[in-house]
Design an enzyme around this catalytic site. Structure first.
Site, mmCIF file in Angstrom:
data_model
loop_
_atom_site.group_PDB
_atom_site.id
_atom_site.type_symbol
_atom_site.label_atom_id
_atom_site.label_comp_id
_atom_site.label_asym_id
_atom_site.label_seq_id
_atom_site.Cartn_x
_atom_site.Cartn_y
_atom_site.Cartn_z
ATOM 1 N N LYS A 102 0.844 -1.193 0.000
ATOM 2 C CA LYS A 102 0.000 0.000 0.000
ATOM 3 C C LYS A 102 0.880 1.245 0.000
ATOM 4 O O LYS A 102 1.882 1.315 0.711
ATOM 5 C CB LYS A 102 -0.913 0.009 1.224
ATOM 6 C CG LYS A 102 -2.074 -0.954 1.142
ATOM 7 C CD LYS A 102 -3.028 -0.784 2.319
ATOM 8 C CE LYS A 102 -4.239 -1.682 2.159
ATOM 9 N NZ LYS A 102 -5.191 -1.551 3.288
ATOM 10 N N GLU B 23 -18.977 -9.106 9.160
ATOM 11 C CA GLU B 23 -20.061 -8.483 9.922
ATOM 12 C C GLU B 23 -21.017 -9.512 10.526
ATOM 13 O O GLU B 23 -21.490 -9.338 11.658
ATOM 14 C CB GLU B 23 -20.835 -7.510 9.030
ATOM 15 C CG GLU B 23 -20.042 -6.288 8.592
ATOM 16 C CD GLU B 23 -19.230 -6.503 7.336
ATOM 17 O OE1 GLU B 23 -18.558 -5.559 6.876
ATOM 18 O OE2 GLU B 23 -19.247 -7.645 6.800
ATOM 19 N N ARG C 159 -25.264 -6.216 6.168
ATOM 20 C CA ARG C 159 -24.680 -7.507 5.816
ATOM 21 C C ARG C 159 -24.899 -8.557 6.903
ATOM 22 O O ARG C 159 -24.593 -9.724 6.709
ATOM 23 C CB ARG C 159 -23.182 -7.325 5.551
ATOM 24 C CG ARG C 159 -22.885 -6.442 4.344
ATOM 25 C CD ARG C 159 -21.456 -5.914 4.354
ATOM 26 N NE ARG C 159 -20.442 -6.936 4.216
ATOM 27 C CZ ARG C 159 -19.919 -7.326 3.059
ATOM 28 N NH1 ARG C 159 -20.324 -6.784 1.925
ATOM 29 N NH2 ARG C 159 -18.987 -8.248 3.017
#
Length: 641
Positions: free
Chosen positions: A285, A371, A399
């Site tokens: 990243k 989740e 979700r």
């Protein structure tokens, strides 16, 4: 806003679609990638947006569009916030100055935006399922195309990704899953040996040799089984792919995701193979921008900044955000009550739990992008006398809806849901808007819903929620509120009770209009009420609704208006209408909120104004619906004056 200087990107300016890219000689791909990375940095510094993740996918994007015949070969990006290089290479380069602005480019893939955006992604872990569907559709239609899912190591933690892997491993189709690994440490290290192994394992020679060996040894079953086991174990010794092989994939990698000399030959080899393939690439990243490499979290989604200087903290701190108010309350309540545990599905920074993790590490749980698991995990903790607080964005709680009903509410367990990003979220757009939590929560038995109007109420209502012995959701928006002074104590507000915040000024004859505000729209409602001479009620709770206060206000006014930053259909206004009907009260009712359509990305204030949910919009809607009542109320105001 001007485009970044075109003269600085001579190669990139020649690429108007991937066909142009595929016409480049291979030796020009590296300088193209360098220009693409610089263009992403320049663009995001001018508009704000996701940065670290996009800097990390530059070479992978170039390689995919170079090797595969996009858009006939379909790319699905997961989570989708790393697709700026993809957008730039697929004809949207000159629109980058409009990124995440009203009417401009979305920060995520959108099918309506480009044929190269094959699937809308913004919630994680959907790519493998979608790409498998595309690959099987191609097989059904007799098309010799490929579907490619690019998924990060974080998104791979979700159960849906493994459900798709489980299904894909037994499907005979041209599916490639690319694990974009920018976090896990890889052993052995990425380098020349791994490049050689990856190209060898992806080559036709290896595939043919493996198949020939299987055919020969099938005549001697014991030898065939022995060879198969030796192959699996030998491969597992040099690559960490045994798990994916067990799913039925041909595992390849790990390879350096920034090395085009490794990526392109490997992808070219894979493109010749049949059946499900799994390529493991390692990226970094923030690649190529030292400040983002050093702190990819800070540069995950920055606002505008000078890339030569980097992010600069403001000289004077602004108003605390609702997220910060929650984070401070969480720490204070944890210090007060040892039963409190905090849970996040991989949103520690976004949900304001950094300090909580530092101060209470044994009571902090990051369960990954999972989740469903987060909610049922909280339920399990609650059965044992703990008091879980699940910090979750409104859009992500969607979700885990079955878990919310079956595992928490049905068993009436005391779980607090701190719903961040309720309402419109601005630049992230429809995929992240918290528009639906009131309708989908209030229909669940045992569930309560609080809507704080400002930062002070947010803290008080969190304390109220924590004191209950049943599930409670406290919904609050992104960003700061009006700047209300926040107490340092843990004093709760009354459960299920609202308050009258403004009385209409009038002569002896009746009161005319009352606005019932849910959440932060209380303040524009108060502003509109000054113009209209209307009463304003801060309802605070959608469920339980303060029915006594509602019926009192209904008896004293000629018309009612509800205002909420959530879906009108089934929302707080619907709760008011139902309560009035149940009490046999017939009263004109105007419901203001988010309409039955998805709201695009843009500046939050502009978006609210476009939906008529700022002060002028609220006043205008009331004047249009109740012109005579407004006229009488304003006339009464003049008499008082």
């Amino acid at each position: 806003m001007a485009n970044p200087d075109a003269a600085a990107y001579p190669l990139l300016m020649r690429i108007n679609d991937p066909a142009d890219l595929r016409r480049l000689p291979r030796h020009e791909l590296k300088p193209l990638a360098d220009q693409l990375r610089a263009y992403v940095l320049d663009s995001v510094s001018r508009t704000g947006g996701h940065l670290s993740s996009n800097l990390g996918t530059v070479e992978l994007t170039v390689a995919l569009h170079y090797v595969f015949n996009t858009p006939a070969d379909q790319l699905v990006w997961d989570v989708g916030h790393q697709t700026y290089p993809h957008k730039i290479l697929t004809g949207r380069r000159d629109r980058m100055p409009t990124l995440r602005q009203l009417g401009g480019l979305s920060g995520f893939p959108m099918r309506s935006e480009s044929p190269y955006d094959t699937f809308g992604t913004a919630h994680s872990s959907t790519s493998i399922s979608a790409a498998l569907g595309m690959a099987m559709a191609a097989k059904h239609k007799g098309e010799d195309t490929h579907a490619v899912a690019v998924i990060g190591d974080g998104a791979l933690t979700a159960g849906m990704a493994f459900e798709a892997l489980n299904n894909a491993g037994v499907c005979d189709c041209n599916l490639l899953v690319i694990l974009n690994d920018n976090d896990m440490s890889i052993s052995p290290p990425v380098g020349a040996l791994n490049r050689y192994l990856a190209q060898l394992l992806s080559g036709n020679f290896y595939a043919r040799a493996k198949n020939v060996g299987k055919q020969v040894l099938k005549a001697a079953p014991p030898l065939f089984e022995l060879a198969k086991r030796l192959e699996q174990h030998a491969k597992g010794m040099v690559v960490p792919g045994t798990m994916f092989e067990q799913f039925g994939f041909n595992y390849i990698g790990p390879i350096d995701g920034h090395d085009l000399e490794s990526l392109i030959p490997t992808l070219e080899n894979i493109r010749q193979l049949k059946g499900p393939q799994f390529l493991h690439v390692v990226t970094k990243k923030g690649q190529g921008y030292k400040l983002a490499e050093a702190d990819p979290v800070a540069y995950h989604g920055p606002g505008k900044f000078d890339p030569r200087v980097g992010l600069v903290k403001p000289a004077t701190p602004g108003k605390p955000t609702f997220t910060q108010v929650f984070g401070q309350w969480l720490c204070d309540m944890a210090a007060h009550d040892p039963r409190l545990v905090g849970i996040t599905p991989a949103m520690r920074e976004g949900s304001g739990m950094v300090e909580f993790e530092q101060r209470f590490p044994k009571r902090y749980y990051d369960v990954g992008i999972a989740e469903q698991h987060a909610v049922t995990f909280a339920a399990g903790l609650a059965t044992q006398g703990l008091k879980p607080v699940v910090a979750i964005y409104s859009t992500f709680l969607q979700r885990a809806y079955d878990q919310l009903i079956h595992d928490v509410a049905l068993q009436n367990l005391p779980v607090v849901f701190a719903l961040d990003r309720a309402g419109l979220v601005g630049a992230d757009g429809a995929t992240h808007a918290g528009a639906y939590d009131i309708p989908f929560l209030r229909c669940i038995p045992n569930m309560a819903i609080a809507c704080p109007a400002d930062e002070a109420e947010c803290r008080g209502l969190l304390s109220t929620a924590f004191a209950q012995e049943h599930p409670v959701a406290v919904r609050y928006p992104r960003g700061a509120g009006v700047g209300a002074s926040v107490a340092t104590d843990l004093q709760p507000l009354p459960y299920g009770k609202g308050e009258v915040r403004r009385q209409a000024q009038r002569p002896a004859a009746g009161r005319r209009i009352a606005i019932l505000a849910f959440g932060t729209l209380l303040y524009p409602a108060l502003e509109a009420a000054e113009r209209l001479n209307a009463a304003v009620v801060n309802m605070r709770w959608v469920k339980p609704l303060d029915t006594a206060l509602l019926l009192q206000v209904a008896a004293e006014h000629d018309a009612l208006v509800t205002v909420e930053e959530g879906a009108i259909m089934g929302g707080a206004g619907s709760a008011v209408a139902e309560a009035l009907a149940a009490a046999g009260v017939a009263k004109p009712l105007l419901q203001l909120g988010l309409p039955d359509r998805f709201i695009e990305h843009g500046d939050p204030a502009k978006l609210l104004a476009l939906q008529g949910l700022d002060a002028p919009g609220i006043a205008k809607a009331i004047e249009a619906r109740f012109p005579s009542l407004v006229e009488q109320a304003q006339a009464a105001l003049k008499l008082v004056a």
